[in-house]
Design an enzyme around this catalytic site. Structure first.
Site: not given
Ligand SMILES: Cc1cc2nc3c(=O)[nH]c(=O)nc-3n(C[C@H](O)[C@H](O)[C@H](O)COP(=O)(O)OP(=O)(O)OC[C@H]3O[C@@H](n4cnc5c(N)ncnc54)[C@H](O)[C@@H]3O)c2cc1C
Length: 410
Positions: A145, A147, A262, A397
């Site tokens: 937990g 994100s 991880e 990224e």
């Molecule tokens: C299949 C899957 C399984 C997952 N499992 C888990 C889980 O079990 N537990 C958990 O906690 N999370 C989990 N996640 C979440 C995952 O860690 C997040 O989706 C990830 O960290 C990206 O965060 P976000 O989705 O909020 O995207 P955002 O952070 O909103 O990013 C959106 C886009 O903007 C870009 N971006 C953001 N900030 C920057 C920056 N500073 N510079 C350049 N580009 C940037 C990103 O690269 C991305 O392309 C999972 C995600 C997926 C898809």
């Protein structure tokens, strides 16, 4: 006793292992022992599901974990005092390789490779006693937990709140993208217990039973048509203070410790990648046939050859990083480099597979829960699932940012 002797023996071979990827006589014997056990004990129905890239649920993963734990092989990376095997890094790779060859299900990594090592390093003796044996013997499956809707790449922005009330924290807020939350017994969660000068301060790590009153799990169906992901909502969920790992407000350190592990996780999937590459080659040879498709076939095989050579290079890099981790040496940029490179590599590999085998499946594709094509490999859902590789565990990224910051400063 037998195992202890074997352990000492293999430790003595460590320098030799660094020089050569081929097995010494002792390692060949070890490989044979693991192969014999896996062939005799990993259930055939589970292996068939893994081999065809159908969805592997928690039940399959835990069933195999229980069998391995009974054998004493449940936690190849843990210290011996907590039920680890004491194997050298090279032995661990052989173990991974044999499991991939026999299509064994993936390890329940959230428990074994993520929160387990955190508890061993930072947990209280009571937490270690309560949780580690249950991870090892396959009683508990864990989810992560971290994100939240406003805290993904910017994880320290998390807002799920935990307020002290007597001997409990009262937790309110929301997590998202929580893999296998719907099948887990426990969650390790980052929550906000205070505010400091920086947003990384005031974050705590709680161990939360998934059957806690006030905790609700809602499914998210991903592009591959399967249910891996969830939203998790907390409404006045009471979590005992005894379930907080380490100091209050200091969890950023533990969170980063966990994220390094991880991001090195894909190293364990190198052998699976090699098996997948072999199957993709067979697929190209059986599906992309005839004179009219000769050029297409050559192009796909060329791409596959490049993937193969990158896999070999990454395997070496991964072994070095895991050796450093095992010896408590700094891992530097390795987790980010490995995470970044593997994401691209698995996407390329499954893209080639989907181009060779997925076209026919695409024509009758309806999102499956238990497999749309029960008798054949699911090239298309596997390709779609792998799109997420460059997102989960920190996006590509973000890894590039971490690498460039480390190399060139802010
Ligand atoms: C299949 C899957 C399984 C997952 N499992 C888990 C889980 O079990 N537990 C958990 O906690 N999370 C989990 N996640 C979440 C995952 O860690 C997040 O989706 C990830 O960290 C990206 O965060 P976000 O989705 O909020 O995207 P955002 O952070 O909103 O990013 C959106 C886009 O903007 C870009 N971006 C953001 N900030 C920057 C920056 N500073 N510079 C350049 N580009 C940037 C990103 O690269 C991305 O392309 C999972 C995600 C997926 C898809």
């Amino acid at each position: 006793m037998e195992q202890v002797e074997a352990r000492c023996h293999f430790r003595g071979n460590q320098s030799q292992e660094n020089l050569s990827m081929s097995d010494t006589a002792d390692l060949a014997e070890f490989r044979q022992e693991v192969s014999d056990f896996v062939a005799a004990n990993c259930p055939a129905d589970i292996r068939a599901r893994v081999a065809s890239y159908h969805k592997i649920g928690v039940e399959d993963q835990l069933a195999w974990q229980r069998i391995l734990a009974q054998k004493g092989w449940g936690a190849s990376t843990w210290p011996v005092e907590w039920g680890g095997t004491g194997w050298s890094v090279r032995q661990r790779f052989i173990f991974d390789e044999v499991q991939a060859e026999f299509d064994c299900p993936p390890a329940p990594h959230q428990g074994l490779r993520h929160i387990g090592p955190v508890l061993i390093a930072f947990g209280s003796p009571e937490q270690q006693q309560a949780f580690l044996p249950r991870i090892l013997d396959g009683s508990d499956f864990w989810c992560q937990g971290y994100s939240e809707p406003n805290a993904g790449s910017d994880l320290a922005n998390l807002g799920t709140n935990a307020v002290l009330d007597g001997d409990d924290y009262v937790v309110n807020g929301q997590k998202i993208w929580t893999t296998q939350a719907h099948e887990s017994q426990m969650m390790f969660a980052l929550v906000r217990t205070g505010r400091g000068d920086r947003k990384q301060h005031g974050i705590s790590l709680l161990l939360i039973p998934m059957d806690s009153p006030g905790l609700e799990v809602r499914p998210i169906i991903s592009i591959d048509g399967w249910h891996h992901l969830n939203e998790v909502f907390f409404t006045d969920v009471r979590v005992p203070v005894a379930n907080r790992v380490g100091d209050e407000g200091a969890a950023w350190t533990y969170a980063k410790f966990l994220l390094d592990r991880e991001r090195l996780g894909p190293v364990h999937q190198v052998p699976g990648g090699a098996v997948l590459a072999r199957r993709v080659r067979e697929l190209i040879e059986t599906e992309v046939t005839g004179p009219a498709r000769q050029g297409e076939r050559a192009a796909l095989l060329g791409r596959l050859a490049r993937v193969d050579s990158r896999l070999m290079g990454l395997r070496r890099l991964g072994e070095e990083a895991i050796e450093a981790l095992a010896a408590d040496r700094p891992v530097g940029l390795s987790p980010s480099v490995i995470k970044l490179a593997f994401g691209a590599l698995f996407q390329e590999l499954t893209e080639i597979g989907a181009e060779a085998g997925g076209r026919r499946q695409a024509l009758d594709f309806t999102p499956p829960e238990q497999g749309n094509h029960p008798d054949e490999a699911e090239w298309l859902p596997n390709f779609l699932y792998q799109r997420a590789r460059t997102i989960f565990g920190g996006t590509s990224e973000v890894q590039r940012n971490l690498i460039s910051r480390r190399l060139f400063g802010n």
